[in-house]
Write a protein that holds these residues in place. Sequence first.
Motif, PDB file in Angstrom:
ATOM      1  N   TRP A   1       0.832  -1.201   0.000  1.00  0.00           N
ATOM      2  CA  TRP A   1       0.000   0.000   0.000  1.00  0.00           C
ATOM      3  C   TRP A   1       0.867   1.252   0.000  1.00  0.00           C
ATOM      4  CZ3 TRP A   1      -3.665   2.713  -1.521  1.00  0.00           C
ATOM      5  CH2 TRP A   1      -3.963   3.940  -0.938  1.00  0.00           C
TER       6      TRP A   1
ATOM      7  N   ALA B   1       0.484   9.206  -5.874  1.00  0.00           N
ATOM      8  CA  ALA B   1       0.621  10.611  -5.484  1.00  0.00           C
ATOM      9  C   ALA B   1       1.676  11.327  -6.319  1.00  0.00           C
ATOM     10  CB  ALA B   1       0.956  10.709  -3.997  1.00  0.00           C
TER      11      ALA B   1
ATOM     12  N   ARG C   1      -2.837  15.113  -5.525  1.00  0.00           N
ATOM     13  CA  ARG C   1      -2.299  14.014  -4.720  1.00  0.00           C
ATOM     14  C   ARG C   1      -3.387  13.369  -3.867  1.00  0.00           C
ATOM     15  NH1 ARG C   1       2.751  15.557  -1.421  1.00  0.00           N
ATOM     16  NH2 ARG C   1       2.625  13.331  -1.042  1.00  0.00           N
TER      17      ARG C   1
ATOM     18  N   SER D   1      -6.070   3.509   6.779  1.00  0.00           N
ATOM     19  CA  SER D   1      -7.130   4.288   6.148  1.00  0.00           C
ATOM     20  C   SER D   1      -8.425   4.313   6.928  1.00  0.00           C
ATOM     21  CB  SER D   1      -7.423   3.740   4.748  1.00  0.00           C
ATOM     22  OG  SER D   1      -6.315   3.921   3.911  1.00  0.00           O
TER      23      SER D   1
ATOM     24  N   SER E   1       0.461   3.848  -3.021  1.00  0.00           N
ATOM     25  CA  SER E   1      -0.040   5.208  -2.785  1.00  0.00           C
ATOM     26  C   SER E   1       1.018   6.257  -3.116  1.00  0.00           C
ATOM     27  CB  SER E   1      -0.538   5.368  -1.352  1.00  0.00           C
ATOM     28  OG  SER E   1       0.514   5.229  -0.431  1.00  0.00           O
TER      29      SER E   1
ATOM     30  N   THR F   1      -4.622   9.525  -4.252  1.00  0.00           N
ATOM     31  CA  THR F   1      -4.507   8.614  -3.118  1.00  0.00           C
ATOM     32  C   THR F   1      -5.864   8.013  -2.778  1.00  0.00           C
ATOM     33  OG1 THR F   1      -2.628   9.875  -2.282  1.00  0.00           O
ATOM     34  CG2 THR F   1      -3.693   8.390  -0.738  1.00  0.00           C
ATOM     35  N   ARG F   2      -6.924   8.806  -2.861  1.00  0.00           N
ATOM     36  CA  ARG F   2      -8.282   8.280  -2.620  1.00  0.00           C
ATOM     37  C   ARG F   2      -8.644   7.234  -3.666  1.00  0.00           C
ATOM     38  NH1 ARG F   2     -12.228  11.280   0.445  1.00  0.00           N
ATOM     39  NH2 ARG F   2     -13.747  10.476  -1.037  1.00  0.00           N
TER      40      ARG F   2
END
Length: 101
Positions: free
Chosen positions: A17, A25, A77, A99, A21, A81-82
Amino acid sequence: MSKNAETNGEQDSSKIWGAFSLVAALLAASVARKGLTATWKAAAGKEPPANPADPEVSLNEALLWAGLSGLLVGIARMLATRRAADYYARSVGKLPPGSQS
């Protein structure tokens, strides 16, 4: 499954992860910066300031560039990331490590 195996699985998941991520980003920031640079060139008719701290750059121009680039890169970013978290959750079946609210 042993506690040790669970811990290793969580660590692997966390590393995956983290890398996923980070890449999302960085790509989003790069695309946002390129888009903002092109927009600045079209609107101002010149290159954006390479170094807003340079005394040769007007204060208004430096503030505008810093504010716009910070805002747009930050939003890009966050959105990337979402989206990455959503993809991760659909792929793995749970939210990425860290998260949960």
